[in-house]
Design a protein around this motif. Structure first.
Motif, PDB file in Angstrom:
ATOM      1  N   LYS A 239     -79.419  48.369 -57.602  1.00 51.13           N
ATOM      2  CA  LYS A 239     -79.777  48.025 -57.321  1.00 51.13           C
ATOM      3  C   LYS A 239     -80.546  48.216 -56.056  1.00 51.13           C
ATOM      4  N   MET A 240     -79.377  47.161 -55.252  1.00 53.02           N
ATOM      5  CA  MET A 240     -80.141  46.820 -53.945  1.00 53.02           C
ATOM      6  C   MET A 240     -79.672  47.745 -52.953  1.00 53.02           C
ATOM      7  N   MET A 241     -79.005  48.539 -52.970  1.00 58.22           N
ATOM      8  CA  MET A 241     -77.940  49.765 -52.316  1.00 58.22           C
ATOM      9  C   MET A 241     -78.613  50.850 -53.125  1.00 58.22           C
ATOM     10  N   SER A 242     -79.396  51.043 -53.197  1.00 54.50           N
ATOM     11  CA  SER A 242     -80.194  52.537 -53.760  1.00 54.50           C
ATOM     12  C   SER A 242     -81.950  52.334 -53.410  1.00 54.50           C
ATOM     13  N   ASN A 243     -82.260  50.578 -53.037  1.00 52.95           N
ATOM     14  CA  ASN A 243     -83.426  49.581 -52.316  1.00 52.95           C
ATOM     15  C   ASN A 243     -83.851  50.421 -50.970  1.00 52.95           C
ATOM     16  N   ILE A 244     -82.259  50.649 -50.130  1.00 55.02           N
ATOM     17  CA  ILE A 244     -82.062  50.541 -48.682  1.00 55.02           C
ATOM     18  C   ILE A 244     -81.563  51.567 -48.851  1.00 55.02           C
TER      19      ILE A 244
ATOM     20  N   VAL B 161     -68.779  54.007 -32.874  1.00 58.18           N
ATOM     21  CA  VAL B 161     -70.050  54.711 -32.875  1.00 58.18           C
ATOM     22  C   VAL B 161     -70.552  55.867 -32.908  1.00 58.18           C
ATOM     23  N   ASN B 162     -70.818  56.449 -33.634  1.00 55.96           N
ATOM     24  CA  ASN B 162     -71.266  58.159 -33.959  1.00 55.96           C
ATOM     25  C   ASN B 162     -72.673  58.128 -34.300  1.00 55.96           C
ATOM     26  N   HIS B 163     -73.171  59.112 -33.113  1.00 55.42           N
ATOM     27  CA  HIS B 163     -75.656  59.012 -33.643  1.00 55.42           C
ATOM     28  C   HIS B 163     -74.895  60.464 -34.019  1.00 55.42           C
ATOM     29  N   LYS B 164     -74.585  60.676 -34.282  1.00 54.50           N
ATOM     30  CA  LYS B 164     -74.908  62.301 -35.640  1.00 54.50           C
ATOM     31  C   LYS B 164     -76.366  62.624 -36.100  1.00 54.50           C
ATOM     32  N   GLU B 165     -76.064  61.301 -36.533  1.00 50.91           N
ATOM     33  CA  GLU B 165     -77.078  61.107 -37.524  1.00 50.91           C
ATOM     34  C   GLU B 165     -77.181  59.679 -37.450  1.00 50.91           C
ATOM     35  N   PRO B 166     -78.704  59.218 -38.518  1.00 48.16           N
ATOM     36  CA  PRO B 166     -78.997  57.798 -38.414  1.00 48.16           C
ATOM     37  C   PRO B 166     -78.225  57.180 -39.529  1.00 48.16           C
ATOM     38  N   ARG B 167     -77.118  57.018 -40.022  1.00 48.67           N
ATOM     39  CA  ARG B 167     -76.922  56.565 -41.204  1.00 48.67           C
ATOM     40  C   ARG B 167     -75.293  55.803 -40.146  1.00 48.67           C
ATOM     41  N   ILE B 168     -75.038  54.701 -41.389  1.00 47.96           N
ATOM     42  CA  ILE B 168     -73.178  54.247 -40.935  1.00 47.96           C
ATOM     43  C   ILE B 168     -72.500  54.014 -42.106  1.00 47.96           C
TER      44      ILE B 168
ATOM     45  N   VAL C 271     -88.381  46.797 -42.503  1.00 49.32           N
ATOM     46  CA  VAL C 271     -87.249  47.480 -41.740  1.00 49.32           C
ATOM     47  C   VAL C 271     -88.311  48.690 -40.956  1.00 49.32           C
ATOM     48  N   SER C 272     -87.199  49.342 -39.343  1.00 49.21           N
ATOM     49  CA  SER C 272     -88.248  50.411 -38.395  1.00 49.21           C
ATOM     50  C   SER C 272     -87.776  50.923 -39.193  1.00 49.21           C
ATOM     51  N   ASP C 273     -88.302  52.257 -39.228  1.00 49.67           N
ATOM     52  CA  ASP C 273     -88.644  54.173 -40.053  1.00 49.67           C
ATOM     53  C   ASP C 273     -88.088  54.642 -38.983  1.00 49.67           C
TER      54      ASP C 273
ATOM     55  N   PRO D 255     -78.271  53.993 -44.172  1.00 51.12           N
ATOM     56  CA  PRO D 255     -79.170  54.212 -43.732  1.00 51.12           C
ATOM     57  C   PRO D 255     -79.181  53.160 -42.183  1.00 51.12           C
ATOM     58  N   ALA D 256     -79.230  53.569 -40.586  1.00 48.01           N
ATOM     59  CA  ALA D 256     -78.724  52.819 -39.903  1.00 48.01           C
ATOM     60  C   ALA D 256     -80.314  51.733 -39.515  1.00 48.01           C
ATOM     61  N   ASN D 257     -81.050  52.248 -40.736  1.00 48.51           N
ATOM     62  CA  ASN D 257     -82.396  51.371 -40.129  1.00 48.51           C
ATOM     63  C   ASN D 257     -82.135  49.747 -41.406  1.00 48.51           C
ATOM     64  N   ALA D 258     -81.689  49.934 -42.341  1.00 47.11           N
ATOM     65  CA  ALA D 258     -80.837  48.521 -43.307  1.00 47.11           C
ATOM     66  C   ALA D 258     -80.734  47.934 -43.152  1.00 47.11           C
ATOM     67  N   ILE D 259     -79.646  47.923 -41.615  1.00 47.86           N
ATOM     68  CA  ILE D 259     -77.849  47.218 -41.464  1.00 47.86           C
ATOM     69  C   ILE D 259     -78.267  45.446 -41.672  1.00 47.86           C
ATOM     70  N   ASP D 260     -79.847  45.057 -40.919  1.00 47.83           N
ATOM     71  CA  ASP D 260     -79.711  43.685 -41.359  1.00 47.83           C
ATOM     72  C   ASP D 260     -79.821  43.347 -42.960  1.00 47.83           C
ATOM     73  N   LYS D 261     -80.240  44.148 -43.791  1.00 49.60           N
ATOM     74  CA  LYS D 261     -80.556  43.504 -45.285  1.00 49.60           C
ATOM     75  C   LYS D 261     -78.703  43.679 -46.258  1.00 49.60           C
ATOM     76  N   PHE D 262     -78.596  44.889 -45.512  1.00 47.41           N
ATOM     77  CA  PHE D 262     -76.931  45.781 -46.038  1.00 47.41           C
ATOM     78  C   PHE D 262     -76.205  44.192 -45.723  1.00 47.41           C
ATOM     79  N   LEU D 263     -75.887  43.462 -44.342  1.00 48.22           N
ATOM     80  CA  LEU D 263     -74.803  42.515 -44.377  1.00 48.22           C
ATOM     81  C   LEU D 263     -75.074  41.257 -45.022  1.00 48.22           C
ATOM     82  N   THR D 264     -76.374  41.206 -45.134  1.00 48.29           N
ATOM     83  CA  THR D 264     -77.067  39.756 -45.994  1.00 48.29           C
ATOM     84  C   THR D 264     -76.183  40.322 -47.160  1.00 48.29           C
ATOM     85  N   ILE D 265     -76.175  40.857 -48.025  1.00 50.28           N
ATOM     86  CA  ILE D 265     -76.329  41.413 -49.139  1.00 50.28           C
ATOM     87  C   ILE D 265     -74.491  41.521 -49.680  1.00 50.28           C
ATOM     88  N   GLN D 266     -73.903  42.144 -48.814  1.00 50.53           N
ATOM     89  CA  GLN D 266     -72.860  41.891 -48.738  1.00 50.53           C
ATOM     90  C   GLN D 266     -71.863  40.578 -48.352  1.00 50.53           C
TER      91      GLN D 266
END
Length: 979
Positions: free
Chosen positions: A160-165, A62-69, A539-541, A186-197
């Protein structure tokens, strides 16, 4: 030193830590959120290691310094596991994992599948057919059916899906024992991301294969033009006559590339892409208790299978040196390589340390005895580590008139000193202390953490993470006697491979010939039902955070100098900068003087003592002169701030002329200039500068040979002694309070009563292109490289947002117009891009750059293809929305911190912005329309004259073909480089 081996907590550097240190890093087990995981005590990044029921390894930090994963999906397979008759297969497969499944990447899978099944069979026939005419007919059939199948495919829908998230750095790589897929989301896109992966690895479809195959051909041909890649291949073959490390290359042989098998690729996927052979690594802003459940739910469908790891017979000891020669147009160099034990062994760690005794950039035997005394053009040592073996490497380049064999003797001489223990034992402690500095600089970066964990998974499934985090503590315990004994054990007189890279024609090159490929349909702007579902997931803002320069940076004074201050609240590192608004355009001697300083002594210290002193206190300094700025940088541990700054001031103020050192530097400089003329990238840079500014330009306006030869030591020392007389700003990022810092720097950094005016600057006016022109430089290579260049209108800050979105849309990634057309549809190049560049200062204009690197026999087609895009912009509402939202999400998740705050403030000053301009860009994005992109293309790009910069072999292309573009000007290397 392997710099990725730095995750030990270095609060305990003392060897006297004894038994406490031995028990500090232990494996433990814990449970949370319904899942059990393992961890290592005192792990600085607090990593959790999970194993799901199906065997999938999940590694979270975990690293909370920026809202990304940061994401890595690591598969423990690579070219080692390629079938002997299908080398390059693992790399092919990596490319195909971007093509989608039966749910995405397709408009109608039921209609697409029969054609793809037919293509599978045709490739089997093609591989078994030897008759040239029959093969050509078969490939024409493959091309024809592939064209029909492409009408049901959606090229790069994954991107395209990666760009979308809002993903960044979409990529993958294949190496000898790993295939790794990479994202930064972005951290808020994790649900979409895991579904795609999860869908991506469920049942990949190998569609659009023949155009991707051609991209791999292009990649292979690029390696044939890369002398460094050829040296690497020769080294691996020499060191590993049995192991697949040396017996089959990652990209594969030309013969195997010409005869691919989709059935073999599918079999390979089914064999190795199984959960118990894969590791999912996340580093970033998330709750691990929540995350592990999401991952488990997404990937639970995977079924474990037995995996037989590649096991080669042990390599036999060398009985005599293995000597190999590699030929090519680039500069000469050589390397001496020893085979060493596997990663994570104790001896490998000791040899890693030994490489730093030889070469650490400051105080190693190579650094002091060879580089500081300028006995060669340059020397270095290091370690490459793999799962089964490692490589201890010593590299050298010759000076003017020096033979490679002489460089070899120099390196072996220093190795003998190492083997005899002719170094100070205190060097071990100094190396570990400097690694502490490197560790602190990287520790809070999610990408670095993910990379380190990925490497550990590939080499040992992460089971030896305790050794990784204790690495520097263990290194600190190594004695001189142990190090010397270990070096002698593995570096015998006959146990090495010697590679000589010589200038000359490579008679062995056999490029992959261009097959006939009809452009395919990419279905740009169309979407699968799967993508539509992904877009519909809410996704949350994430709220963007803008800098407030009134609060985030402190402006003050130290004497007559401006001070820019940001406090470091994370660790005990400092960065101090003295920045001058003058560079080589003011004084051509500045970069040479900066380089000369490292060889100079003072009345108090020799040049060797200065290097040792900085290394011993884990600090460093550098002087970098660019066209319009010069920056002095001093970095290190805050506890040694006074020592480091004081020592630098002593060196700069009191350095003494040394004519012998200058004579040696001149010789090396002349050799470096000669080497640059053999480097195709340098030649292209020169052509681009010529295109932008004309015959007299920043690239070729440096010192002439005559000016260098006439230089005196006093000339350069005067430049150094006078440097601090000129106006400069002082910038600091460190743990001191501002008042304490300004007091300290005022004491250590004396300033004049008034600054001296800068020398008059030479200005280079951007060229105005009124008609097409082509600049050509001849270079012996398989490929050709073309860059389009055009200066445009003056800078306007209000255009920043539309330019950034345009670049995303037009030429900035795998989903862009340029990539989709040039590579995906027409298979004309492996590498291609285009962008409309914003200048660094408000006084300069925008300019357009486009690039294609392709086979020489494709050059005319590639130029035509890029010109069509420059003149006519394909319109796609979907692509525009992806480009706009992608940039919007970049701004929302970007966090400018640390020294970046100072850099942002200075950028705003140079561009005339008031405050953090990202805020204005963000606000303007909501009103941006596709028509704005089209209008920009029409006004700034379409129908405009360009200067075409071409680097290619005149034996592989026809210059007459280029005359249809415009006036052709073939430049000599003297015209390009100015000497």
């Amino acid at each position: 030193m392997q710099l990725n081996k730095v995750f030990a907590l270095l609060l305990l550097l003392s060897v006297a830590c004894g038994s406490f240190a031995q028990n500090k890093y232990q494996w433990k087990q814990a449970s949370a959120g319904g899942y059990t995981y393992k961890y290592v005590t005192n792990d600085p990044i607090q990593t959790r290691f999970y194993t799901l029921k199906n065997g999938l390894s999940v590694i979270l930090t975990v690293n909370h310094k920026e809202p990304r994963i940061v994401y890595r999906m690591a598969v423990r397979t690579g070219s080692n596991n390629d079938p002997k008759d299908h080398t390059g297969l693992a790399h092919y497969l990596e490319h195909l994992l971007f093509k989608g499944t039966d749910k995405f990447g397709t408009l109608d899978w039921s209609k697409e599948k029969p054609y793809l099944d037919n293509i599978d069979g045709l490739y089997e026939q093609y591989g078994a057919t030897k008759d040239v005419a029959a093969r050509k007919a078969l490939y024409k059939t493959i091309d024809s059916i592939s064209g029909v199948a492409s009408h049901f495919a959606i090229a790069n829908e994954y991107d395209k899906m990666m760009s979308n998230i809002g993903s960044q750095k979409t990529n993958a790589h294949t190496w000898v024992e790993e295939t790794v897929y990479e994202e930064d989301i972005p951290a808020n896109a994790i649900d979409k991301f895991l579904t795609i992966q999860a869908e991506r690895f469920r049942s990949p479809v190998f569609r659009l294969f023949h155009t991707e195959l051609e991209a791999v051909y292009e990649e292979k041909n690029r390696t044939l033009d890369n002398d460094g890649a050829k040296v690497q291949e020769a080294m691996m073959a020499g060191l590993f006559p049995t192991h697949n490390y040396g017996q089959q290359t990652t990209i594969g042989t030309v013969e195997h590339l010409k005869n691919p098998s989709l059935i073999a690729i599918r079999n390979y996927y089914n064999k190795y892409y199984v959960p118990n052979n894969m590791g999912l690594i996340l580093s970033g802003d998330f709750d691990p208790d929540v995350m592990i459940k999401k991952i488990d739910e997404a990937f639970a469908y995977m079924q474990a299978k037995p995996v037989q790891e590649y096991k080669a017979a042990s390599e036999k000891p060398f009985t005599a040196p293995v000597v190999k020669e590699v030929f090519g147009p680039s500069a000469e160099n050589m390397r001496i390589c020893f085979r060493i034990p596997a990663a994570s062994t104790h001896d490998a760690m000791v040899l890693d340390l030994a490489s730093s005794i030889l070469s650490n950039g400051k105080a190693g035997l190579f650094d002091l005895n060879l580089n500081k005394q300028q006995k060669a053009q340059g020397t270095q040592a290091g370690v490459q580590q793999y799962k089964d073996y490692g490589i201890f490497m010593m590299v050298g380049a010759p000076k003017q008139g020096q033979k490679l064999e002489e460089v070899k003797d120099l390196l072996m001489g220093q190795l003998e000193l190492l083997k005899k223990g002719a170094f100070e034992e205190s060097m071990i402690k100094a190396i570990v202390t400097n690694e502490k500095l490197g560790m602190l600089q990287r520790l809070d970066n999610s990408t670095n953490s993910a990379q380190q964990l990925m490497d550990a998974f590939i080499k040992n499934r992460g089971t030896q993470w305790d050794k990784e985090v204790s690495y520097l503590d263990d290194m600190a315990k190594v004695t001189k006697a142990e190090l010397v004994a270990t070096v002698n054990k593995y570096m015998g007189e006959n146990s090495y491979v010697l590679i000589y890279k010589r200038k000359g024609d490579d008679k062995s090159i056999a490029k992959v010939e261009k097959p006939l490929i009809t452009p395919i349909e990419t279905n740009a702007g169309k979407s699968s039902d799967f993508l539509k579902k992904m877009e519909a997931i809410p996704v949350s803002d994430i709220q963007p955070l803008w800098l407030d320069y009134d609060k985030d940076i402190t402006l003050s004074k130290s004497g007559i100098a401006d001070v820019l201050y940001v406090q470091n609240k994370s660790n005990e590192l400092f960065s101090l900068y003295y920045q001058f608004d003058m560079g080589t355009w003011n004084n051509k001697l500045l970069p040479l003087a900066a380089q000369y300083l490292q060889f100079l002594s003072t009345d108090k210290y020799s040049a060797e003592q200065i290097s040792k002193s900085f290394y011993n206190i884990a600090c460093n300094f550098s002087i970098n002169a660019t066209n319009e700025a010069t920056t002095v940088t001093i970095i290190g541990l805050q506890e040694n701030f006074d020592k480091a700054v004081g020592l630098f001031e002593e060196v700069l103020t009191n350095c003494k002329p040394d004519e012998a050192a200058l004579a040696a530097l001149k010789t090396r400089l002349m050799k470096a200039r000669a080497n640059a003329k053999t480097d195709k990238q340098s030649i292209m840079q020169g052509l681009i500068s010529y295109a932008r500014y004309g015959a007299k330009n920043p690239f070729n306006a440096g010192l002439s040979d005559a000016e260098i030869n006439s230089l005196k030591a006093d000339d350069l020392v005067k430049v150094l002694h006078d440097l601090m007389k000129y106006k400069h700003r002082i910038m600091y990022y460190g743990p001191l309070q501002n008042g304490a810092f300004t007091a300290a720097v005022a004491k250590l950094h004396p300033l004049p009563a008034a600054f001296t005016d800068y020398p008059e600057k030479v200005n280079f006016a951007p060229a105005v292109q009124s008609s097409n022109q082509l600049l050509f430089a001849n270079y012996e290579m398989v490929q050709s490289e073309i860059t389009w260049v055009r200066n445009d209108v003056g800078y306007d800050a209000s255009k920043e947002a539309v330019v950034n979105v345009f670049n995303n849309y037009f030429g900035g990634g795998m989903g862009s117009v340029v990539f989709q057309t040039i590579r995906e549809s027409k298979a004309l190049a492996y590498s291609t891009y285009a962008y409309y560049s914003t200048p660094t200062k408000k006084e300069y204009p925008f300019y357009m750059v486009a690039y294609v690197g392709c086979q020489a026999d494709k050059m005319n087609e590639a130029i035509k293809g890029m010109n069509e895009l420059l003149n006519e912009l394909p319109a796609s509402d979907q692509r525009f929305e992806l480009a706009r939202t992608g940039f919007k999400k970049d701004l929302e998740t970007e966090r400018i911190t640390k020294e970046g705050i100072i850099a942002s403030y200075l950028k705003a000053q140079q561009k005339g912005w008031k405050g953090d301009y990202r805020k204005d860009e963000y606000a303007s994005l909501s009103n941006l329309k596709l028509q704005d992109i089209q209008q920009m293309h029409k006004e700034q790009i379409s129908g405009k004259p360009y200067t075409y910069c071409v680097v290619a072999s005149d034996k592989k292309i026809k210059l007459d073909d280029l005359k249809s573009i415009g006036e052709v000007k073939q430049l000599s290397l003297e015209e390009v480089f100015g000497y």
